[in-house]
Enzyme design. Sequence first.
Site, PDB file in Angstrom:
ATOM      1  N   HIS A 286       9.822  -1.188  22.307  1.00  0.00           N
ATOM      2  CA  HIS A 286       9.748   0.140  22.509  1.00  0.00           C
ATOM      3  C   HIS A 286       8.573   0.425  23.475  1.00  0.00           C
ATOM      4  O   HIS A 286       8.619   1.657  24.272  1.00  0.00           O
ATOM      5  CB  HIS A 286       9.511   0.791  21.235  1.00  0.00           C
ATOM      6  CG  HIS A 286      10.672   0.884  20.494  1.00  0.00           C
ATOM      7  ND1 HIS A 286      10.645   1.435  18.998  1.00  0.00           N
ATOM      8  CD2 HIS A 286      11.956   0.924  20.769  1.00  0.00           C
ATOM      9  CE1 HIS A 286      12.138   1.628  18.617  1.00  0.00           C
ATOM     10  NE2 HIS A 286      12.971   1.209  19.702  1.00  0.00           N
ATOM     11  N   HIS A 424      22.639  -2.231  26.075  1.00  0.00           N
ATOM     12  CA  HIS A 424      21.193  -2.784  26.660  1.00  0.00           C
ATOM     13  C   HIS A 424      21.494  -3.638  27.729  1.00  0.00           C
ATOM     14  O   HIS A 424      21.077  -3.700  28.853  1.00  0.00           O
ATOM     15  CB  HIS A 424      20.380  -3.270  25.474  1.00  0.00           C
ATOM     16  CG  HIS A 424      19.862  -2.323  24.572  1.00  0.00           C
ATOM     17  ND1 HIS A 424      18.590  -1.329  25.085  1.00  0.00           N
ATOM     18  CD2 HIS A 424      20.017  -2.018  23.198  1.00  0.00           C
ATOM     19  CE1 HIS A 424      18.093  -0.748  24.227  1.00  0.00           C
ATOM     20  NE2 HIS A 424      19.056  -0.742  22.958  1.00  0.00           N
TER      21      HIS A 424
END
Length: 446
Positions: A286, A424
């Site tokens: 993150h 992703h």
Amino acid sequence: MTQPENHMHADHAGTSNVNDAADAHSLSTTGVEGKGALKGIPSQQWRHVQRDALVEFSKNAQLPGGFGYLDANGKHQADHGVELWINGRFTHVYACEVLRGNEQARDLLDHGIHALLHSLRDPVNDGWFAAVTANGQEPFTDADRVKQSYSHAFVVLAAASALQAGHPQAQELLDAALGLTEKYWWEPQFGRVREAANEDWSEFDSYRGINANMHTVESFLAVYDATGQRRYLDRAVAICRFVLEGARGNDWRIVEHYAQDWTPQPEYNRDKPADPFRPFGATVGHAFEWARLALQAAVVYSRLGEDVAWAQDAFNLIHAGVQDGWEVDGAPGFVYTTDFEGRAVTHERMHWVVCEALNAAYVARHAQAEWGLEVDPKYEEWEAQWWQYADKYLITAPGKWREELDQNNELSEKTWTGMPEIYHAYQALVLPDGDYAVSFAEAAHA
């Protein structure tokens, strides 16, 4: 206009030796086959081979009710329902594929839009169930009747990308999703979104999470790109600034969990350090994902003549993510989580973390160049190193990525099983194709 200063922490993580610039864009046959022979940053040809194979791998996700959760061979795992977050991601990817000219993706995009408008949608209370059965006729379990802002963000993302792809029902889906964002999720007193609600929206979870807000930022940037509605860009920037300000006061580690009034809860889920969505501590991936989103938002903002000096903090997030996460336990790869002193907690290596690190490094060096800053050479070095890592350990064949590895880079299923979806990996493969600061839909279109 004030541009961000080039505030780099030179003492943050070093990097292993990488191949020289002459090899940085080479393509090797064995590299395409995922045998670990990729040299440097991959060529466009290498990326496109991988992209096409990844899309082909994903096609077996199609079920009557939407798209399923895939195992390592691209088959639906029957112990999972048709999950909303996965369907939003697949629909977004297929919209990107339509934009790049893949005509075979049109039926897949249609299927995704239909699932989001019908199968997964609550016909009584509106909104979307967390998951439904394979045939799309009812929630997968009673617990899946819950409404989630995290999953909702991917409905918005899918709709925005489908709108750019010209899908005839995209505007209907986007209007419905944004209407619910305004009605239920957005809390204007904080400038962020809530986390979850029960089936009829009568009760809301007191938990507040940075993960749901991260993907809300992603969806808002896509909405701005698709519609030009400035308030969504402004909201995305405000959330990014909140996260960066918090990280600045915490050695560049992002607090993920909060109480209802946005009081930090750093001890949350200490007993669940490998939770897939709410792990204890700082989530290394993150740091990269927020850095990338903040820089993309800032570049768009700067093109509008806005002051983006605040964006300098995003560069520090990247360097901190490398320092805390890369090779810290004696083996290549990023650990999943750390505590707030930077010590590794969960040592598993997730494929998505590598993908987000790649995207962050790519965006960082291009943002520095656009803003006339000195480009940190580490970004390109790291990109080359991380692509080689992905080729050696994560990609077993074109289109087949391993979702999770253990500390020794062997297959692990501690947090995730199979390869649930491709979002992703797909985005890492297409980002270099277009404008790095706008949506992935536009990158794919280029």
